[in-house]
Design a protein around this motif. Sequence first.
Motif, PDB file in Angstrom:
ATOM      1  N   ASN A   8       0.815  -1.212   0.000  1.00  0.00           N
ATOM      2  CA  ASN A   8       0.000   0.000   0.000  1.00  0.00           C
ATOM      3  C   ASN A   8       0.850   1.263   0.000  1.00  0.00           C
ATOM      4  OD1 ASN A   8      -2.476  -1.465   0.178  1.00  0.00           O
ATOM      5  ND2 ASN A   8      -2.092  -1.785   2.374  1.00  0.00           N
ATOM      6  N   SER A   9       2.153   1.111   0.235  1.00  0.00           N
ATOM      7  CA  SER A   9       3.036   2.277   0.312  1.00  0.00           C
ATOM      8  C   SER A   9       3.835   2.509  -0.966  1.00  0.00           C
ATOM      9  CB  SER A   9       4.018   2.106   1.488  1.00  0.00           C
ATOM     10  OG  SER A   9       3.332   1.975   2.707  1.00  0.00           O
ATOM     11  N   ILE A  10       3.678   1.650  -1.949  1.00  0.00           N
ATOM     12  CA  ILE A  10       4.448   1.866  -3.173  1.00  0.00           C
ATOM     13  C   ILE A  10       3.935   3.120  -3.873  1.00  0.00           C
ATOM     14  CG2 ILE A  10       5.020  -0.566  -3.463  1.00  0.00           C
ATOM     15  CD1 ILE A  10       2.870  -0.780  -5.585  1.00  0.00           C
ATOM     16  N   HIS A  11       4.812   3.759  -4.624  1.00  0.00           N
ATOM     17  CA  HIS A  11       4.524   5.031  -5.278  1.00  0.00           C
ATOM     18  C   HIS A  11       3.409   4.854  -6.318  1.00  0.00           C
ATOM     19  CE1 HIS A  11       5.217   8.687  -7.698  1.00  0.00           C
ATOM     20  NE2 HIS A  11       5.827   9.167  -6.608  1.00  0.00           N
ATOM     21  N   PRO A  12       2.567   5.881  -6.497  1.00  0.00           N
ATOM     22  CA  PRO A  12       1.508   5.782  -7.519  1.00  0.00           C
ATOM     23  C   PRO A  12       2.031   5.394  -8.899  1.00  0.00           C
ATOM     24  CG  PRO A  12       1.142   7.704  -6.139  1.00  0.00           C
ATOM     25  CD  PRO A  12       2.442   7.118  -5.717  1.00  0.00           C
ATOM     26  N   ARG A  13       3.251   5.820  -9.203  1.00  0.00           N
ATOM     27  CA  ARG A  13       3.838   5.454 -10.501  1.00  0.00           C
ATOM     28  C   ARG A  13       3.955   3.934 -10.633  1.00  0.00           C
ATOM     29  NH1 ARG A  13       8.892   4.104 -11.752  1.00  0.00           N
ATOM     30  NH2 ARG A  13       9.543   4.255 -13.948  1.00  0.00           N
ATOM     31  N   ILE A  14       4.273   3.235  -9.529  1.00  0.00           N
ATOM     32  CA  ILE A  14       4.410   1.782  -9.573  1.00  0.00           C
ATOM     33  C   ILE A  14       3.051   1.126  -9.796  1.00  0.00           C
ATOM     34  CG2 ILE A  14       5.231  -0.256  -8.340  1.00  0.00           C
ATOM     35  CD1 ILE A  14       7.420   1.691  -9.215  1.00  0.00           C
ATOM     36  N   TRP A  15       2.008   1.720  -9.213  1.00  0.00           N
ATOM     37  CA  TRP A  15       0.661   1.204  -9.483  1.00  0.00           C
ATOM     38  C   TRP A  15       0.305   1.367 -10.963  1.00  0.00           C
ATOM     39  CZ3 TRP A  15      -1.926  -2.009  -6.624  1.00  0.00           C
ATOM     40  CH2 TRP A  15      -1.703  -2.039  -5.236  1.00  0.00           C
ATOM     41  N   MET A  16       0.754   2.486 -11.547  1.00  0.00           N
ATOM     42  CA  MET A  16       0.534   2.666 -12.981  1.00  0.00           C
ATOM     43  C   MET A  16       1.287   1.609 -13.783  1.00  0.00           C
ATOM     44  SD  MET A  16       0.711   6.833 -13.225  1.00  0.00           S
ATOM     45  CE  MET A  16       0.419   6.845 -14.998  1.00  0.00           C
ATOM     46  N   LEU A  17       2.496   1.277 -13.334  1.00  0.00           N
ATOM     47  CA  LEU A  17       3.258   0.225 -14.006  1.00  0.00           C
ATOM     48  C   LEU A  17       2.557  -1.125 -13.901  1.00  0.00           C
ATOM     49  CD1 LEU A  17       6.959   1.066 -13.032  1.00  0.00           C
ATOM     50  CD2 LEU A  17       5.847   1.398 -15.245  1.00  0.00           C
ATOM     51  N   LEU A  18       1.946  -1.399 -12.760  1.00  0.00           N
ATOM     52  CA  LEU A  18       1.195  -2.643 -12.614  1.00  0.00           C
ATOM     53  C   LEU A  18       0.031  -2.683 -13.608  1.00  0.00           C
ATOM     54  CD1 LEU A  18       1.184  -3.068  -8.738  1.00  0.00           C
ATOM     55  CD2 LEU A  18       2.118  -4.701 -10.397  1.00  0.00           C
ATOM     56  N   GLY A  19      -0.626  -1.535 -13.801  1.00  0.00           N
ATOM     57  CA  GLY A  19      -1.691  -1.464 -14.795  1.00  0.00           C
ATOM     58  C   GLY A  19      -1.161  -1.724 -16.193  1.00  0.00           C
ATOM     59  N   GLU A  20       0.007  -1.158 -16.485  1.00  0.00           N
ATOM     60  CA  GLU A  20       0.626  -1.409 -17.787  1.00  0.00           C
ATOM     61  C   GLU A  20       0.983  -2.887 -17.944  1.00  0.00           C
ATOM     62  OE1 GLU A  20       4.655  -0.216 -20.323  1.00  0.00           O
ATOM     63  OE2 GLU A  20       4.059   0.996 -18.596  1.00  0.00           O
ATOM     64  N   ALA A  21       1.506  -3.474 -16.878  1.00  0.00           N
ATOM     65  CA  ALA A  21       1.877  -4.895 -16.928  1.00  0.00           C
ATOM     66  C   ALA A  21       0.662  -5.761 -17.218  1.00  0.00           C
ATOM     67  CB  ALA A  21       2.532  -5.311 -15.615  1.00  0.00           C
ATOM     68  N   ARG A  22      -0.454  -5.449 -16.576  1.00  0.00           N
ATOM     69  CA  ARG A  22      -1.669  -6.246 -16.810  1.00  0.00           C
ATOM     70  C   ARG A  22      -2.147  -6.075 -18.245  1.00  0.00           C
ATOM     71  NH1 ARG A  22      -7.620  -5.467 -15.729  1.00  0.00           N
ATOM     72  NH2 ARG A  22      -8.446  -7.575 -15.757  1.00  0.00           N
ATOM     73  N   SER A  23      -2.184  -4.823 -18.733  1.00  0.00           N
ATOM     74  CA  SER A  23      -2.644  -4.572 -20.093  1.00  0.00           C
ATOM     75  C   SER A  23      -1.762  -5.271 -21.121  1.00  0.00           C
ATOM     76  CB  SER A  23      -2.653  -3.059 -20.357  1.00  0.00           C
ATOM     77  OG  SER A  23      -2.974  -2.785 -21.705  1.00  0.00           O
TER      78      SER A  23
END
Length: 395
Positions: A19-34
């Motif tokens: 829950n503490s990872i940077h918002p940019r990393i969450w965006m990367l996770l979205g990219e990884a899923r896509s």
Amino acid sequence: MRSYSRSHPWITFEATDINSIHPRIWMLLGEARSKSEHLAGTPLQPEVAEKFYRVALVKGAQATTAIEGNTLTEEQVAGILSGTYRAPPSRAYQEREVKNVLEALTTIAQQVMEGGFPTITSQLICDYNRQVLEGTRYEPHVVPGRIRDYSVGVPAYRGAPPEDCQYLVDRLADWLESDTFQSEDAEIRFALAIACAVYAHLYIAWLHPFGDGNGRTARLLEFLILARCGMIPLPVAHLLSNHYNLTRDEYYRQLAAAGTTQRTDQFLSYAIQGLVDGIRIQIEQVLQQHFRVTWLNFVHETMRQFPSSPARDRQRSLVLAMSSDVEIPKGSLPELTPKLARLYARKGPRTLSRDLNRLQSVQLVARGPRGWRSNAGIIRAFLPPVAESVTGPAF
């Protein structure tokens, strides 16, 4: 109170740091899923698809062993997989290390593709350790697949207390299969699958429950978790091992920092960034393959306007053998492939000139200052239009 809670207080079996990872990393996770969905849904020619996975398997196996000191190259590992390479006697143990990992990864992949989803248990983790060590070199006190009952350490780090190792491996297996890494939301479930794989790797490295082969065991467990989740193509499941090997110095720094700071968010971020970098490369490889297929089809469609004849077949073979990046002198064109050499062997220079002129008239080839090249770049005009990127405010 168990000994590890004093010696290794960062071993908490909690995943709240995600829950503490940077918002940019969450965006990367979205990219990884896509991008994972795109890879999973993109058809490839059978031979290309097989080669694509074999390359990923070779890279994964080579990385898994190289990070622990195995010096066999990717080419040699590929030869081991195909049966065309045999290491000299002095390096036979390295060949066995690679074979063990290749066989274990292949078995996991087959289980997953056949619908079998092995449950993570302490016994499974021990089995993975036995598989990677079987027939290799290790110290006399090491028993493959047996959790240690003695202290071990690597430079600047000591594994968990031996009296706690069995308990900790049992608890790790239960934790990885728990609701901590489950969600009904597909997007969250994807992120948790990545986190689960990274935590499995990190905790095996922290616990060091075996006398040898802990890193290889961790990477097999990581591969299993990614491969069985149903959202990640098998070639992608190999990428983390390759990332750790390519960034070996940073990998060890991140491992040490996670223990020192008693936080895992930075290691998660490091792993996720590497995973996405690897996926981007795989996407580019797939796009290049589709580009080649589109060019092949375009050449065939363009040449259909001419009457069927040996000349048309020869001209089509010529343009398909030419590179779009390198200009080739006219006299060297028949030497591009053995087939072209045969086709032009009994033809004069005028035949080659006529062939080039015809291909140029339909924009399949282009002439430059150093020679001729295919005009494959023409099919980029078929791509959807996109405005050039700009920096600064949009308005």
